[in-house]
Design an enzyme around this catalytic site. Structure first.
Site, PDB file in Angstrom:
ATOM      1  N   ARG A 269     -22.486  30.625  11.720  1.00  0.00           N
ATOM      2  CA  ARG A 269     -21.948  31.989  11.873  1.00  0.00           C
ATOM      3  C   ARG A 269     -20.706  32.182  11.003  1.00  0.00           C
ATOM      4  NH1 ARG A 269     -22.950  32.768  18.365  1.00  0.00           N
ATOM      5  NH2 ARG A 269     -25.150  32.259  18.227  1.00  0.00           N
TER       6      ARG A 269
ATOM      7  N   GLU B 200     -30.849  28.455  32.857  1.00  0.00           N
ATOM      8  CA  GLU B 200     -31.195  29.380  31.769  1.00  0.00           C
ATOM      9  C   GLU B 200     -32.541  29.050  31.145  1.00  0.00           C
ATOM     10  OE1 GLU B 200     -28.448  29.476  28.453  1.00  0.00           O
ATOM     11  OE2 GLU B 200     -29.507  31.129  27.507  1.00  0.00           O
TER      12      GLU B 200
ATOM     13  N   LYS C 260     -29.907  32.667  34.551  1.00  0.00           N
ATOM     14  CA  LYS C 260     -29.593  33.326  33.268  1.00  0.00           C
ATOM     15  C   LYS C 260     -30.886  33.504  32.481  1.00  0.00           C
ATOM     16  CE  LYS C 260     -26.808  32.727  29.080  1.00  0.00           C
ATOM     17  NZ  LYS C 260     -25.480  32.388  28.585  1.00  0.00           N
TER      18      LYS C 260
ATOM     19  N   SER D  62     -28.115  37.500  25.821  1.00  0.00           N
ATOM     20  CA  SER D  62     -28.401  38.665  24.967  1.00  0.00           C
ATOM     21  C   SER D  62     -29.522  38.371  23.977  1.00  0.00           C
ATOM     22  CB  SER D  62     -27.139  39.158  24.258  1.00  0.00           C
ATOM     23  OG  SER D  62     -26.536  38.175  23.466  1.00  0.00           O
ATOM     24  N   GLY D  63     -29.723  37.124  23.613  1.00  0.00           N
ATOM     25  CA  GLY D  63     -30.923  36.722  22.890  1.00  0.00           C
ATOM     26  C   GLY D  63     -31.081  37.212  21.459  1.00  0.00           C
ATOM     27  N   GLY D  64     -30.031  37.781  20.885  1.00  0.00           N
ATOM     28  CA  GLY D  64     -30.150  38.301  19.522  1.00  0.00           C
ATOM     29  C   GLY D  64     -30.288  39.816  19.480  1.00  0.00           C
TER      30      GLY D  64
ATOM     31  N   ARG E 179     -23.715  36.146  21.630  1.00  0.00           N
ATOM     32  CA  ARG E 179     -23.578  36.981  20.431  1.00  0.00           C
ATOM     33  C   ARG E 179     -23.188  38.420  20.749  1.00  0.00           C
ATOM     34  NH1 ARG E 179     -29.282  34.725  18.500  1.00  0.00           N
ATOM     35  NH2 ARG E 179     -29.345  34.447  20.759  1.00  0.00           N
TER      36      ARG E 179
HETATM   37  P1  13P Z   1     -26.805  34.879  23.469  1.00  0.00           P
HETATM   38  O1  13P Z   1     -26.278  35.940  24.394  1.00  0.00           O
HETATM   39  O2  13P Z   1     -26.256  34.960  22.080  1.00  0.00           O
HETATM   40  O3  13P Z   1     -28.308  34.779  23.516  1.00  0.00           O
HETATM   41  O4  13P Z   1     -26.247  33.504  23.997  1.00  0.00           O
HETATM   42  C1  13P Z   1     -26.245  33.248  25.330  1.00  0.00           C
HETATM   43  C2  13P Z   1     -26.388  31.808  25.552  1.00  0.00           C
HETATM   44  O5  13P Z   1     -25.556  31.196  26.165  1.00  0.00           O
HETATM   45  C3  13P Z   1     -27.572  31.130  25.026  1.00  0.00           C
HETATM   46  O6  13P Z   1     -27.614  29.837  25.476  1.00  0.00           O
END
Ligand code: 13P
Length: 355
Positions: free
Chosen positions: A33, A177, A219, A261-263, A293
């Site tokens: 990043r 998660e 999560k 948030s997953g991208g 992100r």
């Molecule tokens: P994102 O919200 O960027 O997907 O990251 C959350 C996270 O902790 C992924 O393991």
């Protein structure tokens, strides 16, 4: 800590109007990043960045806890205070990522199983001494027409459950998660189907391992179409499918669901969270965020590796945290974005979540 106290920690993490900042990228992922913005990635620059986030004035109004990476929890601020202590001063709980990454699964091309159980009991004890009270483990599920395999789902569910049981034994609240990735051209219906299968397997495994559901957080991904699906979905459609899937598969004993948030674009992730919370009907759990992100990208962009921009970076985090805090109550509005032009993020950086 008694199981009663673990429940208090779990509920504190999802107290009204608050969610979690996931700042636990591994050094290689954070380096990617940084690279895009021309920021040199060193132990020191990563520390400055994390310290900027953690000391953002007022962020504690909307952020209940922060998930750190191993490097970060061992670091000290410029003023020589451990970063975990800095969080405490900001009234945010300290969390730690404890998996060691998604590794290729034997005999299952294109699938991964998350590792990190070896030595986990001892590592948790060490992190506890450093001030952490909750933990995170991420399972990664790739979705295609034929994947995930049953073997991948059950191996990842089993590992998540063993991790969660160890966490509770060591007096940590586990964040569980299971992420069904957004990559690909699948439909929202297919995402809902697979997310349901995965959640069912995860809760089956959690119960089998004796995990106390009242003392954990889930999560999950939101139910969305694949990034390359020609038929994208409305806010309402995402909210309806996500809530339906969660109602079918997440026991009411779980105190909170904190989405990754997953991208997704930062504002879209916020709008989805808001739409889910605004839906009518039973929602037995708090529904909030544990974004990486979608909370950090505007702050990283604003900071750009320059000391002179530290305040702008902190402001950008504050604005996203404020918007997401409102969305966790179903009270987010477009007007809240007026002050935050930096929320517009370049699409190329959203894809990276290698860990
Ligand atoms: P994102 O919200 O960027 O997907 O990251 C959350 C996270 O902790 C992924 O393991």
């Amino acid at each position: 800590m008694a199981s009663h106290d673990l429940q208090v920690v779990a509920r504190t993490l999802v107290s009204d109007g608050k969610g979690i900042l996931a700042a636990d990228e591994t050094s290689p992922t954070l380096t990617k990043r940084f690279d895009t913005l021309g920021i040199q990635s060193t132990e020191q620059s990563r520390r400055i960045y994390r310290e900027m986030l953690f000391t953002s004035p007022g962020a504690g109004e909307f952020i209940s806890g922060v998930i750190m990476y191993d490097e970060t929890i061992r670091q000290k601020s410029a003023g020589d205070t451990p970063l975990a202590k800095i969080l405490e001063n900001q009234h945010m709980l300290a969390g730690i990522k404890v998996d060691t990454g998604a590794k290729p699964m034997a005999d299952h091309p294109h699938e991964t199983v998350t590792e990190g159980l070896d030595g986990l009991r001892d590592r948790l004890a060490e992190y506890r001494a450093m001030g952490a009270v909750f933990a995170k483990w991420r399972a990664v599920i790739h979705l295609t027409e034929t994947l995930p395999s049953a073997a991948c789902v059950s191996a990842n569910a089993h590992a998540l459950a063993r991790y969660a049981a160890l966490c509770q034994e060591q007096e940590f609240v586990p964040i569980v998660e299971p992420e069904v990735l957004m990559d690909g051209s699948h439909t929202i219906e297919r995402c809902e189907e697979v997310t349901g299968i995965v959640l069912q397997a995860v809760f089956h495994a959690l119960l089998e391992q004796g995990v106390v559901l009242e003392s954990m957080l889930l999560k999950p991904n939101m139910v969305v179409p694949g990034k390359d699906c020609p038929r994208q979905a409305s806010l309402e459609a995402v909210a309806v499918a996500t809530l339906r899937c969660l109602r079918r598969h997440v026991p009411a004993a779980v105190p909170g669901i904190v989405f990754l948030s997953g991208g997704q674009d930062a504002r879209l992730a916020t709008a989805h969270l808001n739409a889910i919370n605004r839906l009518e009907g039973p929602k037995p759990w708090k529904i909030s965020f544990s974004f990486g992100r979608a909370l950090q990208d505007p702050a990283l962009e604003a900071w750009h590796g320059k000391d002179v921009n530290l305040t702008a970076g902190q402001r950008a985090l504050y604005l996203r945290a404020n918007s997401n805090g409102a969305a966790s109550l179903g009270k987010y509005s477009d007007e809240m974005e007026a002050a935050s032009s930096s929320a517009d993020e370049p699409a190329h950086r959203r894809d990276w979540r290698d860990d």
